[in-house]
Design an enzyme around this catalytic site. Sequence first.
Site, PDB file in Angstrom:
ATOM      1  N   CYS A  11    -105.245  83.985 -32.515  1.00  0.00           N
ATOM      2  CA  CYS A  11    -104.069  84.194 -32.242  1.00  0.00           C
ATOM      3  C   CYS A  11    -103.654  84.836 -30.665  1.00  0.00           C
ATOM      4  O   CYS A  11    -104.564  85.161 -30.248  1.00  0.00           O
ATOM      5  CB  CYS A  11    -103.042  85.014 -33.268  1.00  0.00           C
ATOM      6  SG  CYS A  11    -103.512  86.616 -33.282  1.00  0.00           S
ATOM      7  N   CYS A  14    -104.608  88.345 -30.659  1.00  0.00           N
ATOM      8  CA  CYS A  14    -106.272  88.494 -30.434  1.00  0.00           C
ATOM      9  C   CYS A  14    -106.712  88.000 -28.839  1.00  0.00           C
ATOM     10  O   CYS A  14    -107.201  88.919 -28.449  1.00  0.00           O
ATOM     11  CB  CYS A  14    -106.864  87.518 -31.330  1.00  0.00           C
ATOM     12  SG  CYS A  14    -106.101  87.975 -33.058  1.00  0.00           S
TER      13      CYS A  14
END
Length: 77
Positions: A11, A14
């Site tokens: 994501c 991240c």
Amino acid sequence: MKLVQVLGPGCSKCETLKKNAEQAVKQAGVEAMVEKISDINVITGFGVMMTPALVVDGEVKIVGRVASADEIQKLLV
């Protein structure tokens, strides 16, 4: 050499944590390898149930949030 691992499925949070970790390594001037781990089995193997997470030398340091480069740098020295 230190091993910095960013745990997460990929994501945007991240990816931001990975960039912050790479920046922290440069700022700290330490020898470290930053790697991204997206394998859910490996992530849960660390006992992490919420991502993103940051692991330094096998020890989970941050879970469930994006740490700043300055915060990560303090974990490296």
